[in-house]
Design a protein around this motif. Structure first.
Motif, PDB file in Angstrom:
ATOM      1  N   ASP A  49      12.680 -36.867 -12.131  1.00 31.33           N
ATOM      2  CA  ASP A  49      13.062 -36.014 -11.112  1.00 31.33           C
ATOM      3  C   ASP A  49      14.332 -36.409 -10.710  1.00 31.33           C
ATOM      4  N   LEU A  50      14.843 -35.365 -10.109  1.00 31.97           N
ATOM      5  CA  LEU A  50      16.386 -35.373  -9.427  1.00 31.97           C
ATOM      6  C   LEU A  50      16.100 -35.682  -7.908  1.00 31.97           C
ATOM      7  N   ASP A  51      16.399 -36.716  -7.250  1.00 28.27           N
ATOM      8  CA  ASP A  51      16.103 -36.729  -5.659  1.00 28.27           C
ATOM      9  C   ASP A  51      17.535 -36.357  -5.176  1.00 28.27           C
ATOM     10  N   LEU A  52      17.737 -35.402  -4.339  1.00 31.14           N
ATOM     11  CA  LEU A  52      18.615 -34.854  -3.484  1.00 31.14           C
ATOM     12  C   LEU A  52      18.549 -35.122  -2.146  1.00 31.14           C
ATOM     13  N   THR A  53      19.874 -35.349  -1.375  1.00 34.01           N
ATOM     14  CA  THR A  53      19.820 -35.426  -0.100  1.00 34.01           C
ATOM     15  C   THR A  53      20.809 -33.955   0.454  1.00 34.01           C
ATOM     16  N   SER A  54      20.379 -33.509   1.557  1.00 36.22           N
ATOM     17  CA  SER A  54      20.839 -32.300   2.074  1.00 36.22           C
ATOM     18  C   SER A  54      20.560 -32.072   3.622  1.00 36.22           C
ATOM     19  N   PRO A  55      21.426 -32.106   4.546  1.00 39.38           N
ATOM     20  CA  PRO A  55      21.289 -31.696   5.651  1.00 39.38           C
ATOM     21  C   PRO A  55      20.742 -30.244   6.004  1.00 39.38           C
ATOM     22  N   VAL A  56      20.780 -29.349   4.940  1.00 36.58           N
ATOM     23  CA  VAL A  56      20.544 -27.904   5.153  1.00 36.58           C
ATOM     24  C   VAL A  56      19.755 -27.524   3.933  1.00 36.58           C
ATOM     25  N   GLN A  57      18.604 -28.256   4.062  1.00 39.11           N
ATOM     26  CA  GLN A  57      17.229 -28.010   2.982  1.00 39.11           C
ATOM     27  C   GLN A  57      16.969 -26.528   2.690  1.00 39.11           C
ATOM     28  N   ALA A  58      16.873 -25.773   3.837  1.00 47.12           N
ATOM     29  CA  ALA A  58      16.304 -24.393   3.381  1.00 47.12           C
ATOM     30  C   ALA A  58      17.416 -23.649   2.521  1.00 47.12           C
ATOM     31  N   GLU A  59      18.635 -23.966   2.935  1.00 47.61           N
ATOM     32  CA  GLU A  59      19.632 -23.030   2.155  1.00 47.61           C
ATOM     33  C   GLU A  59      19.930 -23.628   0.801  1.00 47.61           C
ATOM     34  N   ALA A  95      17.756 -35.944   4.509  1.00 48.79           N
ATOM     35  CA  ALA A  95      19.117 -35.077   5.023  1.00 48.79           C
ATOM     36  C   ALA A  95      20.369 -35.750   4.550  1.00 48.79           C
ATOM     37  N   THR A  96      20.452 -36.915   4.655  1.00 49.16           N
ATOM     38  CA  THR A  96      21.591 -37.905   4.244  1.00 49.16           C
ATOM     39  C   THR A  96      21.422 -39.012   3.471  1.00 49.16           C
ATOM     40  N   PRO A  97      22.181 -39.425   2.614  1.00 53.69           N
ATOM     41  CA  PRO A  97      21.895 -40.809   1.779  1.00 53.69           C
ATOM     42  C   PRO A  97      21.731 -41.920   2.886  1.00 53.69           C
ATOM     43  N   PHE A  98      20.783 -42.728   2.527  1.00 56.75           N
ATOM     44  CA  PHE A  98      20.598 -44.044   3.249  1.00 56.75           C
ATOM     45  C   PHE A  98      20.758 -43.834   4.882  1.00 56.75           C
ATOM     46  N   GLY A  99      20.292 -42.734   5.217  1.00 59.01           N
ATOM     47  CA  GLY A  99      20.233 -42.537   6.737  1.00 59.01           C
ATOM     48  C   GLY A  99      21.704 -42.646   7.395  1.00 59.01           C
ATOM     49  N   GLY A 100      22.801 -42.487   6.546  1.00 57.54           N
ATOM     50  CA  GLY A 100      24.025 -42.626   6.833  1.00 57.54           C
ATOM     51  C   GLY A 100      24.506 -43.863   6.976  1.00 57.54           C
ATOM     52  N   ALA A 101      23.793 -45.099   6.454  1.00 59.77           N
ATOM     53  CA  ALA A 101      24.494 -46.373   6.276  1.00 59.77           C
ATOM     54  C   ALA A 101      25.534 -46.606   5.116  1.00 59.77           C
TER      55      ALA A 101
END
Length: 181
Positions: A49-59, A95-101
């Motif tokens: 699978d493709l794992d994605l991060t996004s702060p705007v999941q609904a969009e 929402a973000t990669p690595f919790g923003g780390a």
């Protein structure tokens, strides 16, 4: 080693999703996880699978639907999305990669898989550090092999940044030295 065709088709669709998000004035989703490992390893490491991060999941999910993705229902299906032409699923994992780390200025844009489209991906250093963190947690011992494979395949890594990221993800007892043969 060349990338497997299924991955390239999935990444081309991901690039189209990225451009649709960008056209709406929204942040691009960022590819992380196993698909990033497969991309950086030329499919020596493979994923389902493709794992994605996004702060705007609904969009993001709206754009996935516009491109033909569906959320499967029934026993045995994950919470992710599937496209009828792909053998890989898509899942928004954070929402973000690595919790923003990570250092966002190091994110990469990969083009050339779809006309006038690119997708965002974490740098290989962050991916290796993530693999080391999973290895050290004791839940995924195979991640050390993945981290070492990626390390070997990319001799031009920023070792200073990699050391910092491994120590952050895997604790101060681990670093670049753990990747060397």
């Amino acid at each position: 080693m060349p990338h497997r065709p299924e991955l390239l088709r999935a990444l081309a669709l991901l690039a189209r999703v990225n451009e649709a998000m960008r056209a709406r004035g929204l942040p691009r989703p960022i590819l992380v996880g196993g698909a990033a490992a497969e991309y950086f390893s030329g499919s020596a490491l493979m994923t389902g699978d493709l794992d994605l991060t996004s702060p705007v999941q609904a969009e993001l999910e709206e754009e996935l639907v516009r491109l033909g993705f569906v959320r499967p229902a029934g026993v045995g299906h994950t919470l992710g999305w599937l496209h009828p032409d792909l053998r890989l699923g898509v899942e928004v994992v954070a929402a973000t990669p690595f919790g923003g780390a990570n250092d966002r200025s190091r994110l990469l844009l990969v083009s050339g898989l779809a006309p006038e489209a690119a997708f965002a991906i974490i740098p290989v250093e962050d991916l290796i550090a993530d693999r080391m963190g999973q290895y050290v947690s004791g839940t995924a011992p195979e991640m050390l092999l993945q981290a070492r494979t990626l390390f070997r395949l990319h001799p031009d890594l920023d070792r200073v940044y990699l050391e910092e990221r491994i120590r952050r993800e895997a604790g101060d007892d681990h670093g670049v030295a753990d990747l060397e043969d």
